[in-house]
Design a protein around this motif. Structure first.
Motif, PDB file in Angstrom:
ATOM      1  N   ARG A   9      66.276   7.372  -6.639  1.00 29.43           N
ATOM      2  CA  ARG A   9      65.051   7.953  -6.151  1.00 29.43           C
ATOM      3  C   ARG A   9      65.368   9.111  -5.239  1.00 29.43           C
ATOM      4  NH1 ARG A   9      67.930   3.735  -4.209  1.00 29.43           N
ATOM      5  NH2 ARG A   9      67.619   3.393  -2.001  1.00 29.43           N
ATOM      6  N   THR A 103      68.320  16.599  -7.858  1.00 30.01           N
ATOM      7  CA  THR A 103      67.026  16.543  -8.541  1.00 30.01           C
ATOM      8  C   THR A 103      67.256  16.484 -10.043  1.00 30.01           C
ATOM      9  OG1 THR A 103      66.879  18.970  -8.551  1.00 30.01           O
ATOM     10  CG2 THR A 103      65.858  17.802  -6.711  1.00 30.01           C
ATOM     11  N   TRP A 154      69.622  11.445 -14.146  1.00 31.62           N
ATOM     12  CA  TRP A 154      68.169  11.402 -14.274  1.00 31.62           C
ATOM     13  C   TRP A 154      67.642  10.223 -13.454  1.00 31.62           C
ATOM     14  CZ3 TRP A 154      65.007  14.988 -16.223  1.00 31.62           C
ATOM     15  CH2 TRP A 154      63.671  14.665 -16.438  1.00 31.62           C
ATOM     16  N   THR A 155      66.373  10.303 -13.076  1.00 32.14           N
ATOM     17  CA  THR A 155      65.740   9.185 -12.381  1.00 32.14           C
ATOM     18  C   THR A 155      65.953   7.888 -13.156  1.00 32.14           C
ATOM     19  OG1 THR A 155      64.053  10.687 -11.536  1.00 32.14           O
ATOM     20  CG2 THR A 155      63.584   8.320 -11.410  1.00 32.14           C
ATOM     21  N   ASN A 157      65.458   4.626 -14.988  1.00 28.73           N
ATOM     22  CA  ASN A 157      64.269   4.078 -15.656  1.00 28.73           C
ATOM     23  C   ASN A 157      64.554   2.817 -16.456  1.00 28.73           C
ATOM     24  OD1 ASN A 157      65.441   5.025 -18.116  1.00 28.73           O
ATOM     25  ND2 ASN A 157      64.482   7.039 -17.797  1.00 28.73           N
ATOM     26  N   ALA A 583      61.634   3.786  -5.636  1.00 31.10           N
ATOM     27  CA  ALA A 583      61.410   5.161  -6.089  1.00 31.10           C
ATOM     28  C   ALA A 583      60.003   5.621  -5.760  1.00 31.10           C
ATOM     29  CB  ALA A 583      61.656   5.266  -7.591  1.00 31.10           C
ATOM     30  N   CYS A 584      59.088   4.680  -5.658  1.00 29.63           N
ATOM     31  CA  CYS A 584      57.675   5.005  -5.529  1.00 29.63           C
ATOM     32  C   CYS A 584      57.062   4.186  -4.405  1.00 29.63           C
ATOM     33  CB  CYS A 584      56.985   4.703  -6.862  1.00 29.63           C
ATOM     34  SG  CYS A 584      55.229   5.053  -6.895  1.00 29.63           S
ATOM     35  N   THR A 590      58.594   9.214  -7.183  1.00 26.28           N
ATOM     36  CA  THR A 590      58.612   9.419  -8.638  1.00 26.28           C
ATOM     37  C   THR A 590      57.721   8.383  -9.314  1.00 26.28           C
ATOM     38  OG1 THR A 590      60.601   8.059  -8.818  1.00 26.28           O
ATOM     39  CG2 THR A 590      60.912  10.436  -8.596  1.00 26.28           C
ATOM     40  N   CYS A 591      56.448   8.368  -8.889  1.00 27.44           N
ATOM     41  CA  CYS A 591      55.523   7.345  -9.376  1.00 27.44           C
ATOM     42  C   CYS A 591      55.088   7.575 -10.819  1.00 27.44           C
ATOM     43  CB  CYS A 591      54.295   7.276  -8.479  1.00 27.44           C
ATOM     44  SG  CYS A 591      54.681   6.757  -6.794  1.00 27.44           S
ATOM     45  N   THR A 593      57.049   7.976 -13.252  1.00 26.57           N
ATOM     46  CA  THR A 593      58.098   7.505 -14.153  1.00 26.57           C
ATOM     47  C   THR A 593      57.541   6.489 -15.135  1.00 26.57           C
ATOM     48  OG1 THR A 593      59.792   7.884 -12.478  1.00 26.57           O
ATOM     49  CG2 THR A 593      60.344   6.367 -14.267  1.00 26.57           C
TER      50      THR A 593
END
Length: 693
Positions: A9, A103, A154-155, A157, A583-584, A590-591, A593
């Motif tokens: 995040r 990022t 990457w974020t 997931n 993350a959120c 990064t909500c 996602t």
């Protein structure tokens, strides 16, 4: 293969918390001045079956990284070091991030090994490989599986293009010791220096995380033993620090140091008086409105008086200029006035007096409030027995009280064994009984011990706990000073649901092998229900510190959750759902996602910090601490489109709200001693709230 899930995040979440390793966690990042080699292995993408490869077999710094058919060449043979590096080639190059980018998408390369943060990696037991600096996951671009597809950051997931198999790495499941001797110096109006003595760790301390009252303020390196913090003039905060190793193991918190910074400049000028106060009645509810006061610095609160007695405090920057006074007597005249207060407690003169006469009966949502008991300790869990009387837990005394709300008579039914406090929010917390209580007499409770949080049950017979009947249903829920969760609720399916906090380590919330940052679901005997989504106790995950659980008329589970410093949230819980923390937070971070479930309603932390919830006639009632209010939020389909505010400052911090058998509510306060483990240092009240339409 791996089963844990870890989310990266953006700042500041990346430093807010890392994976807490349970027995199954394998992690490789260790701080060391002299990296030592561990196992050497290919790193194979789960989705593609292809190997992490230096493009073109190049040894030149700056060469990119891709996936390619596994062929055993040197460009595919990676060594994990105790410094957390992933090295390749005999004249080693390190996996690195171009430009130390944090990022997504961030490009990967090989570089000369320098020990930079961008060259540190954590190999998790869910198969993800996470950059320590960015908190993002090693990701095959676009989810493609073909040769020469670039690998990037990457974020996180949880998708298969972010999963890898490798035999590199070594387990580190031992947390650091508690940081010692926390102390402050140089306290001024807007800053303070906070220092502590070093923790020790079997491998090495990587970070220190500094908090106030459960909210993360700053993370610093494992070699840093003091830091300057930004503080708020006049606010009383409790500072403490946790140590964290590079594998994500988090220590218990240090002792708390309380500070109250002085004001930055003397202010002796009081605000002007609020003006044009008016009031209107709807049944037994009065709504007041007034024109704002002015101040040379700023008005921070309005104090509302009824008949000369303070009945509400409206706070904010600036505070609202309305107040709802509910549960009054019918056909009665009340006189009100309002004063304004600034940040240095200068108080204005009174507003004009408004006289309001209530109607002949209740026409609103709240029709009456009756105090039924006082309490010297914190009433935390509360339930209604089949005969209409109440049981409540005293968090810091570790016992349970049987209360007859009709008479106010109390009986102590016993002390729960092996309960410990955390010098914060741990202790004896949630209580529950199953629909079968009349025949089985089991009382369920969640509490902290010296080593963990756990769920137990003890028979309640002849108004006493039969301690010899105790059964420990679930252990190993990580504890810490704050973020212990603790609410229990039986669902209409006969299962026991429990909320657990992240134990001040946000990545616990994404760890599907762990029990923290979750809503758990158990059979009454403590076994795992066969229809749970992951074959474990986990029902939903990605939670920070949930303390409210309640079911609506459709059997749907709603949850209330503390945010860190931005948003609290009310969630509709779905089987297997991921609610995004760390993350959120609410709708920030990064909500968007894929796979994250958004909250149904959010509240700024200053207007929230809400703990318990109850549902009556498909209306959610939310008890809030920092905001000192009760929200009334009607459920509309699967949405929460509106909210009313009651008791804004009238009764102070509110902890627990539960349905009463007459269709009303039980409501408890949490005004004193709620951030320590000291027994009987409170001055709390228990109320019955009569509800209207």
């Amino acid at each position: 293969m791996f089963a844990l899930t870890t989310r990266g995040r953006p700042w500041p979440r990346a430093l807010a918390a890392f994976v807490a390793a349970l027995a199954s966690v394998a992690a490789t990042i260790v701080v060391s001045s002299t990296p030592a080699s561990a196992a050497t292995s290919p790193v194979v993408g789960v989705a593609s079956g292809r190997c992490l490869t230096v493009a073109g077999n190049s040894t030149t710094p700056g060469a990119r990284v891709t996936i390619y058919d596994c062929n055993g060449q040197a460009s595919q043979t990676w060594t994990s070091t105790t410094a957390g590096e992933l090295r390749v080639y005999s004249s080693p190059r390190c996996l690195d991030v171009v430009g130390q980018d944090t990022t997504p998408p961030a490009t990967l390369q090989i570089s000369t090994c320098t020990g930079a943060a961008s060259q540190k990696w954590r190999i998790n037991s869910d198969g993800s490989i996470v950059g320590v600096q960015s908190g993002m996951c090693l990701d095959v671009s676009g989810g493609r599986t073909t040769n020469n597809t670039p690998v990037q950051l990457w974020t996180c997931n949880g998708q298969s293009n972010q999963k890898w198999t490798t035999s590199t790495g070594s387990a580190d499941t031992q947390p650091p010791t508690v940081p010692g001797n926390p102390r402050v110096s140089g306290l001024v109006c807007d800053s303070v220096t906070f220092a502590w003595s070093a923790s020790t760790d079997n491998v090495g301390v990587a970070f220190y995380d500094v908090y106030h009252d459960g909210q993360l303020m700053k993370s610093v390196s494992g070699t840093t033993l003091s830091t300057t913090l930004t503080v708020v003039p006049g606010s009383t905060w409790g500072l403490y620090v946790n140590a964290r190793d590079a594998a994500g193991n988090v220590s218990q918190a240090s002792a708390t140091v309380t500070i109250t910074p002085p004001q930055c400049q003397s202010d002796t000028q009081a605000p002007t008086a609020p003006s044009q106060l008016t009031g209107s009645a709807s049944g037994t509810t009065v709504t007041l409105r007034w024109t704002a006061a002015t101040d040379n610095v700023g008005v921070r609160a309005y104090l509302v008086y009824r008949g000369g007695t303070l009945v509400g405090t409206v706070t904010g920057n600036p505070p609202a200029t309305t107040f709802i006074d509910s549960g009054l007597s019918a056909n009665t005249s009340y006189q009100y006035y309002v004063v304004a207060r600034d940040a240095q407690s200068n108080v204005s003169s009174r507003s004009n007096t408004a006289t309001v006469t209530t109607g002949g009966g209740c026409a609103g949502s709240v029709c009456g409030v009756t105090q039924i008991a006082t309490e010297t300790d914190l009433p935390w869990g509360l339930l209604t027995l089949p005969d209409g009387t109440i049981l409540y837990s005293r968090r810091d005394v570790h016992d349970i009280i049987h209360l007859d709300p009709a008479t106010g008579a109390k009986t102590n039914i016993g002390t729960v064994p092996n309960v410990d406090d955390t010098d914060g929010e741990g202790g004896l917390m949630g209580l529950a009984i199953a629909p079968t209580f009349a025949s089985d007499h089991w009382l369920y409770m969640m509490h902290t011990t010296s080593t963990d949080n756990r769920i137990v049950r003890i028979k309640l017979e002849n108004d006493r706990l039969t301690l010899s009947s105790e059964q420990i249903l679930l252990t190993g829920i990580l504890r810490n000073k704050y973020h212990n969760g603790g609410r229990l609720r039986f669902g209409p399916d006969g299962k026991l649901y429990a909320s657990t906090g992240d134990a001040q380590n946000g990545d616990n919330a994404q760890n599907l092998n762990g029990l923290n940052g979750k809503v758990l679901r158990l059979n009454p005997d403590g076994t795992v229900p066969s229809d749970n989504p992951f074959g474990t106790y986990v029902w939903s995950y990605g939670h920070r510190n949930p303390q409210g659980l309640a079911f609506d008329s459709q059997g749907r589970l709603w949850e209330q959750e503390f945010g860190n410093s931005i948003m609290d949230e009310t969630n509709l819980i779905t089987k297997g759902g991921n609610y995004g923390w760390p993350a959120c937070e609410g709708t920030t971070g990064t909500c968007g996602t894929a796979g994250y479930i958004a909250p149904k309603r959010t509240y700024p932390v200053a207007e929230g910090s809400c703990s318990g919830i109850a549902i009556v006639s498909d209306v959610i009632y939310i008890a809030c601490e920092r905001a000192t209010r009760l929200y009334r939020v009607p459920i509309s389909g699967s949405s929460l489109p509106s909210a009313q505010v009651f008791f804004n400052g009238t009764y102070g911090r509110l902890r627990t709200v539960e349905p009463a058998p007459d269709g009303g509510l039980w409501l408890t306060t949490s005004t004193q001693g709620d951030k320590d483990g000291i027994p009987n240092n409170g001055n709390e009240k228990i109320f019955h709230v009569t509800l209207g339409s």
